[in-house]
Write a protein that holds these residues in place. Structure first.
Motif, PDB file in Angstrom:
ATOM      1  N   TYR A  14       0.845  -1.189   0.000  1.00  0.00           N
ATOM      2  CA  TYR A  14       0.000   0.000   0.000  1.00  0.00           C
ATOM      3  C   TYR A  14       0.884   1.244   0.000  1.00  0.00           C
ATOM      4  O   TYR A  14       1.993   1.242   0.534  1.00  0.00           O
ATOM      5  CB  TYR A  14      -0.928   0.014   1.222  1.00  0.00           C
ATOM      6  N   SER A  15       0.374   2.312  -0.565  1.00  0.00           N
ATOM      7  CA  SER A  15       1.167   3.536  -0.710  1.00  0.00           C
ATOM      8  C   SER A  15       1.304   4.308   0.585  1.00  0.00           C
ATOM      9  O   SER A  15       2.206   5.136   0.721  1.00  0.00           O
ATOM     10  CB  SER A  15       0.559   4.435  -1.787  1.00  0.00           C
ATOM     11  N   PRO A  39      -9.345   4.251  -2.937  1.00  0.00           N
ATOM     12  CA  PRO A  39      -8.968   3.739  -4.260  1.00  0.00           C
ATOM     13  C   PRO A  39      -7.699   4.427  -4.772  1.00  0.00           C
ATOM     14  O   PRO A  39      -7.564   5.642  -4.697  1.00  0.00           O
ATOM     15  CB  PRO A  39     -10.183   4.091  -5.130  1.00  0.00           C
ATOM     16  N   GLY A  40      -6.772   3.605  -5.253  1.00  0.00           N
ATOM     17  CA  GLY A  40      -5.496   4.114  -5.726  1.00  0.00           C
ATOM     18  C   GLY A  40      -4.346   3.833  -4.785  1.00  0.00           C
ATOM     19  O   GLY A  40      -3.179   4.011  -5.164  1.00  0.00           O
ATOM     20  N   ASN A  42      -3.783   0.768  -3.171  1.00  0.00           N
ATOM     21  CA  ASN A  42      -3.340  -0.630  -3.186  1.00  0.00           C
ATOM     22  C   ASN A  42      -2.414  -0.858  -4.376  1.00  0.00           C
ATOM     23  O   ASN A  42      -2.810  -1.361  -5.424  1.00  0.00           O
ATOM     24  CB  ASN A  42      -4.554  -1.558  -3.242  1.00  0.00           C
ATOM     25  N   THR A  43      -1.161  -0.498  -4.194  1.00  0.00           N
ATOM     26  CA  THR A  43      -0.198  -0.585  -5.298  1.00  0.00           C
ATOM     27  C   THR A  43       0.088  -2.031  -5.681  1.00  0.00           C
ATOM     28  O   THR A  43       0.367  -2.321  -6.848  1.00  0.00           O
ATOM     29  CB  THR A  43       1.106   0.126  -4.914  1.00  0.00           C
ATOM     30  N   ALA A  45      -1.956  -4.351  -5.953  1.00  0.00           N
ATOM     31  CA  ALA A  45      -3.010  -4.798  -6.871  1.00  0.00           C
ATOM     32  C   ALA A  45      -3.004  -4.005  -8.172  1.00  0.00           C
ATOM     33  O   ALA A  45      -3.910  -4.165  -8.995  1.00  0.00           O
ATOM     34  CB  ALA A  45      -4.370  -4.681  -6.187  1.00  0.00           C
ATOM     35  N   GLU A  47      -3.229  -0.675  -8.438  1.00  0.00           N
ATOM     36  CA  GLU A  47      -3.972   0.578  -8.406  1.00  0.00           C
ATOM     37  C   GLU A  47      -3.026   1.765  -8.579  1.00  0.00           C
ATOM     38  O   GLU A  47      -1.884   1.752  -8.102  1.00  0.00           O
ATOM     39  CB  GLU A  47      -4.731   0.713  -7.073  1.00  0.00           C
ATOM     40  N   GLN A  48      -3.521   2.791  -9.230  1.00  0.00           N
ATOM     41  CA  GLN A  48      -2.758   4.014  -9.455  1.00  0.00           C
ATOM     42  C   GLN A  48      -3.469   5.190  -8.796  1.00  0.00           C
ATOM     43  O   GLN A  48      -4.697   5.283  -8.849  1.00  0.00           O
ATOM     44  CB  GLN A  48      -2.616   4.286 -10.959  1.00  0.00           C
ATOM     45  N   SER A  50      -5.206   8.640  -8.195  1.00  0.00           N
ATOM     46  CA  SER A  50      -5.890   9.628  -9.042  1.00  0.00           C
ATOM     47  C   SER A  50      -5.504  11.043  -8.648  1.00  0.00           C
ATOM     48  O   SER A  50      -5.929  12.003  -9.285  1.00  0.00           O
ATOM     49  CB  SER A  50      -7.407   9.454  -8.912  1.00  0.00           C
TER      50      SER A  50
END
Length: 261
Positions: A14-15, A39-40, A42-43, A45, A47-48, A50
């Motif tokens: 995670y970020s 959302p965003g 969970n790196t 998985a 996710e990027q 926003s």
């Protein structure tokens, strides 16, 4: 939380910090059973974000729980209300984020469920308010899917706290924890170099400051970073049933104050 503990945790993949829910029914073997993140985050998985990660930090400071709702503060990611009746599968109720135009740093979200109010403090995290003068917001949460700000607490203005040096602005609220002072009209809040403030929100549209105490400059600094200004930095506050306020200061230690109205 009884059987359940709620924590802000920095986990691999995670970020930044996310919400975890821990089952402590067996205290010798606590288990993480639930997770929630914006959302965003969970790196692992794929996710990027926003958001502009070079400017904004999305990470959970902490959540305060009332009933089956978690009121979570995500720094520059704003505020979420989460349905946690199923502790293993938290679900989003609503998400509000005012980082841009306002400066972010959402730190504490204090629910006042008997009045359908939520008080949310944004932390000032830069010297001389370089990140903007932060606010403490009063939200109407009668519709939890659309929490709406109705006022802000008056910021201290008895001196020029921005020019004073160090951090100015909200940090933490007394959180009405079980066994402590409980009120849905009288709030205690730390304002870093502006000390401790008490507010009456009987009328949530017109909050009033009803008490203040600003300590003198510390004789010595606990903060060992070079070049720091010799000013107070009041951070956290806990008020017991008798009205004794315990306030920490990372420059000057601990203060114990008596609120007498």
């Amino acid at each position: 939380g009884g059987r359940w503990a709620y924590a802000s945790a920095l986990l691999d993949g995670y970020s930044d910090y996310i919400l975890i829910i821990i089952d402590v029914e067996n205290p010798q073997k606590p288990q993480i059973v639930g997770r929630w993140w914006l959302p965003g985050m969970n790196t692992a998985a794929g996710e990027q974000p926003s958001w502009d990660a070079s400017r904004w930090r999305y990470g959970l400071h902490h959540a305060i729980i009332s009933g089956d709702t978690a009121y979570a503060s995500w720094r520059d990611g704003g505020l979420t209300l989460l349905d946690i009746h199923d502790r293993e599968h938290p679900e989003l109720i609503s998400w509000q984020n005012w980082s841009d135009p306002f400066g972010g740093g959402t730190h504490t979200a204090l629910p006042l469920p008997e009045r359908d109010l939520l008080v949310v403090a944004d932390e000032g995290i830069a010297d001389n308010a370089a990140d903007g003068v932060k606010r403490t917001w009063v939200f109407d949460i009668r519709n939890p899917r659309n929490p709406w700000p109705v006022s802000t607490l008056p910021n201290p203005d008895d001196t020029d706290y921005v020019a004073k040096g160090g951090h100015f602005g909200p940090h933490n609220l007394h959180e009405n924890r079980p066994g402590s002072f409980q009120s849905d009209t009288l709030l205690f809040a730390t304002y870093q170099n502006a000390g401790l403030r008490a507010f009456d929100i009987t009328d949530p549209f017109r909050p009033n400051e009803v008490g203040a105490w600003v300590p003198p400059a510390p004789e010595r600094l606990v903060d060992i970073r070079p070049g720091r200004p010799r000013v107070i930095q009041n951070f956290d506050v806990f008020v017991d049933r008798q009205g004794l306020a315990y306030m920490t200061d990372y420059n000057a230690g601990l203060y114990i104050l008596q609120y007498e109205g």
